[in-house]
Design an enzyme around this catalytic site. Structure first.
Site, PDB file in Angstrom:
ATOM      1  NE  ARG A 156     -28.007  47.499  13.013  1.00  0.00           N
ATOM      2  CZ  ARG A 156     -27.624  47.063  11.815  1.00  0.00           C
ATOM      3  NH1 ARG A 156     -27.368  45.783  11.636  1.00  0.00           N
ATOM      4  NH2 ARG A 156     -27.485  47.905  10.814  1.00  0.00           N
ATOM      5  CD  GLU A 211     -32.289  34.330  13.185  1.00  0.00           C
ATOM      6  OE1 GLU A 211     -33.206  33.553  13.568  1.00  0.00           O
ATOM      7  OE2 GLU A 211     -32.468  35.550  13.015  1.00  0.00           O
ATOM      8  CG  HIS A 257     -28.588  38.274  13.248  1.00  0.00           C
ATOM      9  ND1 HIS A 257     -28.853  38.418  11.917  1.00  0.00           N
ATOM     10  CD2 HIS A 257     -29.573  37.495  13.761  1.00  0.00           C
ATOM     11  CE1 HIS A 257     -29.964  37.763  11.631  1.00  0.00           C
ATOM     12  NE2 HIS A 257     -30.428  37.187  12.728  1.00  0.00           N
ATOM     13  NE  ARG A 301     -23.687  45.170   4.749  1.00  0.00           N
ATOM     14  CZ  ARG A 301     -24.511  44.300   5.287  1.00  0.00           C
ATOM     15  NH1 ARG A 301     -24.074  43.101   5.644  1.00  0.00           N
ATOM     16  NH2 ARG A 301     -25.765  44.597   5.463  1.00  0.00           N
ATOM     17  CE1 TYR A 325     -24.369  44.135  10.170  1.00  0.00           C
ATOM     18  CE2 TYR A 325     -23.869  45.798   8.501  1.00  0.00           C
ATOM     19  CZ  TYR A 325     -24.786  45.071   9.238  1.00  0.00           C
ATOM     20  OH  TYR A 325     -26.129  45.265   9.036  1.00  0.00           O
ATOM     21  N   PRO A 381     -27.047  37.738   1.910  1.00  0.00           N
ATOM     22  CG  PRO A 381     -29.047  38.425   0.938  1.00  0.00           C
ATOM     23  CD  PRO A 381     -28.490  37.515   1.977  1.00  0.00           C
ATOM     24  CG  ASN A 382     -25.642  43.243   0.852  1.00  0.00           C
ATOM     25  OD1 ASN A 382     -25.239  43.550  -0.260  1.00  0.00           O
ATOM     26  ND2 ASN A 382     -26.922  43.352   1.196  1.00  0.00           N
ATOM     27  CB  ALA A 424     -31.363  42.126   4.242  1.00  0.00           C
ATOM     28  CG  ASN A 429     -25.588  36.726   9.357  1.00  0.00           C
ATOM     29  OD1 ASN A 429     -26.711  37.183   9.139  1.00  0.00           O
ATOM     30  ND2 ASN A 429     -24.585  37.470   9.799  1.00  0.00           N
TER      31      ASN A 429
END
Ligand code: DQA
Length: 144
Positions: free
Chosen positions: A106, A97, A99, A17, A22, A9-10, A76, A73
């Site tokens: 964070r 995985e 990121h 964004r 990012y 998502p996103n 969220a 990735n």
């Protein structure tokens, strides 16, 4: 060799964004870099971005007997999707995985990945390069 690349998502908003977190590279540019690298070694990529958990679960089921590895990735969903975790755990495939940001540097809620225990490995904090490192890991896995 065929590899499934999943963006959660996103991530379709990359480049616009929160660029301070990012980066400025769009998802299309990241995908293009992956395609270029894969082409050098004759690997094929299936790339899916979705804002919907079920679409990502379906893609993982599809992958089971069609690809040799997965880069994901989960965005969220990383932090709470037991559905994604179970789908990954069901796969007889190496899953990496990725990121863009360092999730351990964070907010507290981002410091936990419910997927991490069931993936082959995790790459976090290297920006778009992380996707290429993940691809490299899958392409050269048997050599190590
Ligand atoms: C992310 C980190 C997640 O916490 C966040 O929800 C994302 C992107 C990353 O690539 O740094 O959407 O997965």
């Amino acid at each position: 060799m065929k590899i499934l690349v999943l963006h959660g998502p996103n991530l379709n908003l990359l480049g616009h964004r929160e660029p301070e977190i990012y980066g400025e590279m769009s998802l299309e540019m990241i995908n293009q870099k992956l395609e270029e690298r894969a082409a050098v070694v004759g690997a094929k990529l299936e790339i899916v971005q979705s804002n919907h958990e079920g679409v990502l679960v379906d893609a993982l089921h599809w992958a089971a007997d069609r690809v040799q590895g997965v880069i994901i990735n989960p965005a969220a969903l990383t932090h709470y999707s037991i559905a994604l975790r179970d789908a990954i755990a069901s796969l007889p495939l190496p899953v990496v995985e990725v990121h863009l940001s360092n999730i351990y540097a964070r907010e507290d809620f981002r410091r936990r990945s419910v997927l991490a225990p069931v993936v082959w490995g995790q790459i976090t904090g290297f920006g778009p390069l992380g996707y290429l490192l993940a691809l490299e890991a899958l392409l050269t896995r048997k050599a190590w």
